[in-house]
Design a protein around this motif. Structure first.
Motif, mmCIF file in Angstrom:
data_model
loop_
_atom_site.group_PDB
_atom_site.id
_atom_site.type_symbol
_atom_site.label_atom_id
_atom_site.label_comp_id
_atom_site.label_asym_id
_atom_site.label_seq_id
_atom_site.Cartn_x
_atom_site.Cartn_y
_atom_site.Cartn_z
ATOM 1 N N GLU A 1 0.847 -1.194 0.000
ATOM 2 C CA GLU A 1 0.000 0.000 0.000
ATOM 3 C C GLU A 1 0.885 1.247 0.000
ATOM 4 O OE1 GLU A 1 -3.628 1.948 2.658
ATOM 5 O OE2 GLU A 1 -2.298 0.432 3.524
ATOM 6 N N ILE A 2 0.669 2.124 -0.985
ATOM 7 C CA ILE A 2 1.438 3.363 -1.101
ATOM 8 C C ILE A 2 0.487 4.543 -0.921
ATOM 9 C CG2 ILE A 2 2.929 4.777 -2.557
ATOM 10 C CD1 ILE A 2 4.151 2.123 -1.717
ATOM 11 N N LYS A 3 0.856 5.444 0.016
ATOM 12 C CA LYS A 3 0.064 6.645 0.264
ATOM 13 C C LYS A 3 0.967 7.866 0.148
ATOM 14 C CE LYS A 3 -3.154 4.379 3.476
ATOM 15 N NZ LYS A 3 -3.712 4.396 4.859
ATOM 16 N N LEU A 4 0.735 8.694 -0.854
ATOM 17 C CA LEU A 4 1.465 9.946 -1.011
ATOM 18 C C LEU A 4 0.663 11.040 -0.331
ATOM 19 C CD1 LEU A 4 2.464 9.565 -4.783
ATOM 20 C CD2 LEU A 4 3.808 8.974 -2.752
ATOM 21 N N ASN A 5 1.313 11.820 0.557
ATOM 22 C CA ASN A 5 0.495 12.692 1.403
ATOM 23 C C ASN A 5 1.000 14.116 1.554
ATOM 24 O OD1 ASN A 5 2.733 12.263 2.986
ATOM 25 N ND2 ASN A 5 1.682 11.076 4.566
ATOM 26 N N LYS B 1 19.864 21.085 3.270
ATOM 27 C CA LYS B 1 20.436 21.369 4.580
ATOM 28 C C LYS B 1 20.709 22.856 4.710
ATOM 29 C CE LYS B 1 25.052 20.045 2.934
ATOM 30 N NZ LYS B 1 26.208 19.151 3.155
ATOM 31 N N ARG B 2 20.833 23.294 5.960
ATOM 32 C CA ARG B 2 21.154 24.686 6.273
ATOM 33 C C ARG B 2 20.187 25.664 5.624
ATOM 34 N NH1 ARG B 2 27.618 23.870 5.148
ATOM 35 N NH2 ARG B 2 28.043 22.566 6.973
ATOM 36 N N GLY B 3 18.893 25.312 5.661
ATOM 37 C CA GLY B 3 17.877 26.221 5.179
ATOM 38 C C GLY B 3 17.757 26.311 3.673
ATOM 39 N N ARG B 4 18.429 25.414 2.958
ATOM 40 C CA ARG B 4 18.367 25.434 1.501
ATOM 41 C C ARG B 4 18.005 24.044 1.002
ATOM 42 N NH1 ARG B 4 20.439 30.333 0.071
ATOM 43 N NH2 ARG B 4 20.580 29.832 -2.141
ATOM 44 N N ALA B 5 17.184 23.991 -0.032
ATOM 45 C CA ALA B 5 16.693 22.727 -0.574
ATOM 46 C C ALA B 5 17.285 22.469 -1.951
ATOM 47 C CB ALA B 5 15.168 22.761 -0.669
ATOM 48 N N ASN B 6 17.484 21.219 -2.267
ATOM 49 C CA ASN B 6 17.972 20.860 -3.604
ATOM 50 C C ASN B 6 17.077 19.853 -4.313
ATOM 51 O OD1 ASN B 6 18.621 18.346 -2.415
ATOM 52 N ND2 ASN B 6 20.670 19.083 -1.892
ATOM 53 N N CYS B 7 15.948 19.520 -3.675
ATOM 54 C CA CYS B 7 15.074 18.512 -4.261
ATOM 55 C C CYS B 7 13.660 18.675 -3.710
ATOM 56 C CB CYS B 7 15.627 17.123 -3.916
ATOM 57 S SG CYS B 7 14.823 15.763 -4.748
ATOM 58 N N LEU B 8 12.676 18.734 -4.586
ATOM 59 C CA LEU B 8 11.268 18.767 -4.195
ATOM 60 C C LEU B 8 10.702 17.366 -4.374
ATOM 61 C CD1 LEU B 8 8.651 20.416 -3.474
ATOM 62 C CD2 LEU B 8 8.294 20.599 -5.950
ATOM 63 N N ILE B 9 10.014 16.861 -3.354
ATOM 64 C CA ILE B 9 9.512 15.495 -3.398
ATOM 65 C C ILE B 9 8.037 15.420 -3.008
ATOM 66 C CG2 ILE B 9 11.797 14.560 -2.836
ATOM 67 C CD1 ILE B 9 10.778 14.087 0.022
ATOM 68 N N ALA B 10 7.408 14.318 -3.394
ATOM 69 C CA ALA B 10 6.107 13.926 -2.867
ATOM 70 C C ALA B 10 6.390 12.849 -1.832
ATOM 71 C CB ALA B 10 5.212 13.385 -3.971
ATOM 72 N N MET B 11 6.001 13.076 -0.589
ATOM 73 C CA MET B 11 6.329 12.159 0.490
ATOM 74 C C MET B 11 5.347 10.991 0.546
ATOM 75 S SD MET B 11 7.230 14.986 3.391
ATOM 76 C CE MET B 11 5.616 15.716 3.143
ATOM 77 N N ALA B 12 5.859 9.832 0.927
ATOM 78 C CA ALA B 12 5.041 8.634 1.072
ATOM 79 C C ALA B 12 5.060 8.171 2.520
ATOM 80 C CB ALA B 12 5.544 7.521 0.160
ATOM 81 N N GLU B 13 3.923 7.723 3.003
ATOM 82 C CA GLU B 13 3.848 7.203 4.356
ATOM 83 C C GLU B 13 4.653 5.903 4.462
ATOM 84 O OE1 GLU B 13 0.018 6.663 6.010
ATOM 85 O OE2 GLU B 13 -0.680 8.679 5.526
ATOM 86 N N LYS B 14 5.228 5.701 5.638
ATOM 87 C CA LYS B 14 5.924 4.443 5.902
ATOM 88 C C LYS B 14 4.906 3.413 6.380
ATOM 89 C CE LYS B 14 10.542 6.167 6.989
ATOM 90 N NZ LYS B 14 11.618 6.216 8.015
ATOM 91 N N THR B 15 4.109 2.920 5.459
ATOM 92 C CA THR B 15 3.133 1.902 5.810
ATOM 93 C C THR B 15 3.862 0.607 6.174
ATOM 94 O OG1 THR B 15 2.928 1.214 3.499
ATOM 95 C CG2 THR B 15 1.396 2.897 4.274
ATOM 96 N N PRO B 16 3.256 -0.230 7.013
ATOM 97 C CA PRO B 16 3.915 -1.482 7.411
ATOM 98 C C PRO B 16 4.355 -2.336 6.224
ATOM 99 C CG PRO B 16 2.055 -1.062 8.847
ATOM 100 C CD PRO B 16 1.988 -0.017 7.755
ATOM 101 N N SER B 17 3.498 -2.457 5.212
ATOM 102 C CA SER B 17 3.858 -3.305 4.070
ATOM 103 C C SER B 17 5.028 -2.725 3.290
ATOM 104 C CB SER B 17 2.645 -3.501 3.151
ATOM 105 O OG SER B 17 2.143 -2.255 2.687
ATOM 106 N N LEU B 18 5.108 -1.402 3.198
ATOM 107 C CA LEU B 18 6.223 -0.773 2.489
ATOM 108 C C LEU B 18 7.528 -0.978 3.262
ATOM 109 C CD1 LEU B 18 7.460 0.990 0.303
ATOM 110 C CD2 LEU B 18 6.630 3.012 1.543
ATOM 111 N N LEU B 19 7.498 -0.780 4.568
ATOM 112 C CA LEU B 19 8.683 -0.983 5.384
ATOM 113 C C LEU B 19 9.168 -2.426 5.322
ATOM 114 C CD1 LEU B 19 7.788 1.105 8.559
ATOM 115 C CD2 LEU B 19 9.578 1.615 6.904
ATOM 116 N N HIS B 20 8.220 -3.342 5.346
ATOM 117 C CA HIS B 20 8.572 -4.756 5.314
ATOM 118 C C HIS B 20 9.283 -5.106 4.010
ATOM 119 C CE1 HIS B 20 7.226 -9.145 6.184
ATOM 120 N NE2 HIS B 20 8.284 -8.832 6.898
ATOM 121 N N LEU B 21 8.745 -4.621 2.900
ATOM 122 C CA LEU B 21 9.362 -4.888 1.605
ATOM 123 C C LEU B 21 10.743 -4.266 1.522
ATOM 124 C CD1 LEU B 21 9.349 -5.907 -1.309
ATOM 125 C CD2 LEU B 21 8.135 -3.799 -1.947
#
Length: 210
Positions: A67-71, A78-98
């Motif tokens: 199960e994948i949930k983008l939220n 680092k240091r107040g500056r970003a180098n990558c924009l992402i869509a975050m995914a929840e660490k669901t149990p099935s994802l962590l297990h895999l």
């Protein structure tokens, strides 16, 4: 030599919704929608015979669909500056297990353990170090789609190479997800999920090290 990584592909409807978020961030290099994926393990350059061993180890993984949930939006930097924009995914149990099983397969093949904390995400854009406030402004103007979730029925071994127009990712081998899930480990994964995330001032999930 082959440059490889293991990832979950995204279905067409999810990639379409994510691609609608592009634009409005000065200096961003937007990732083509056909390159969207959720990395389980970056491998890097290995010899062909090592790739064969890796394929054999990954083929032994037995796991149920994930199960994948983008939220929400997030970023790396680092240091107040970003180098990558992402869509975050929840660490669901099935994802962590895999992900744990994939990591074990890497170690079984003689690779060094991954030292970075697993932070599931889909990369939307890359950029030169940019003030975080610019990403906050972007997030305010672009509402992340609600209910952006799907069930992954396979994971994939991808190859990567550079072309004149950027990185090209090619699916090399697909591995079905139709095995079983350890219920004891599921509870442990749920507890890890509760600990690994914090909230930012907008109430959105952000990885602790982002």
């Amino acid at each position: 030599m082959l440059r490889l990584f293991v990832a979950l592909p995204l279905p067409r409807d999810i990639t379409q919704k994510l691609s609608e978020l592009t634009g409005g961030l000065p200096g961003a290099r937007w990732v083509p929608s056909e390159n969207y994926h959720l990395t389980l393990r970056f491998i890097g350059e290995i010899a062909h015979h090592q790739a064969d061993d890796l394929d054999a180890a990954l083929s032994m993984i037995s796991e149920e669909a994930v199960e994948i949930k983008l939220n929400g939006f997030g970023h790396f930097g680092k240091r107040g500056r970003a180098n990558c924009l992402i869509a975050m995914a929840e660490k669901t149990p099935s994802l962590l297990h895999l992900q744990k099983k994939v990591e074990r397969a890497m170690i079984k093949c003689g690779m060094e353990p991954e030292t970075r904390k697993f932070c599931p995400h889909v990369t939307l854009a890359r950029m030169k170090p940019t003030p975080e406030v610019m990403l906050h402004d972007y997030a305010k103007k672009h509402h992340f789609p609600k209910g952006l979730s799907y069930t992954a029925h396979k994971f994939v071994l991808y190859s990567s190479y550079l072309s004149n127009t950027g990185s090209v990712y090619s699916p090399e081998i697909e591995y079905p997800l139709n095995g079983g899930l350890d219920e004891d480990w599921t509870q442990q994964a749920a507890e890890e999920f509760a600990m690994d995330y914090t909230y930012n001032y907008r109430g959105q999930f952000v990885p602790e090290f982002a």
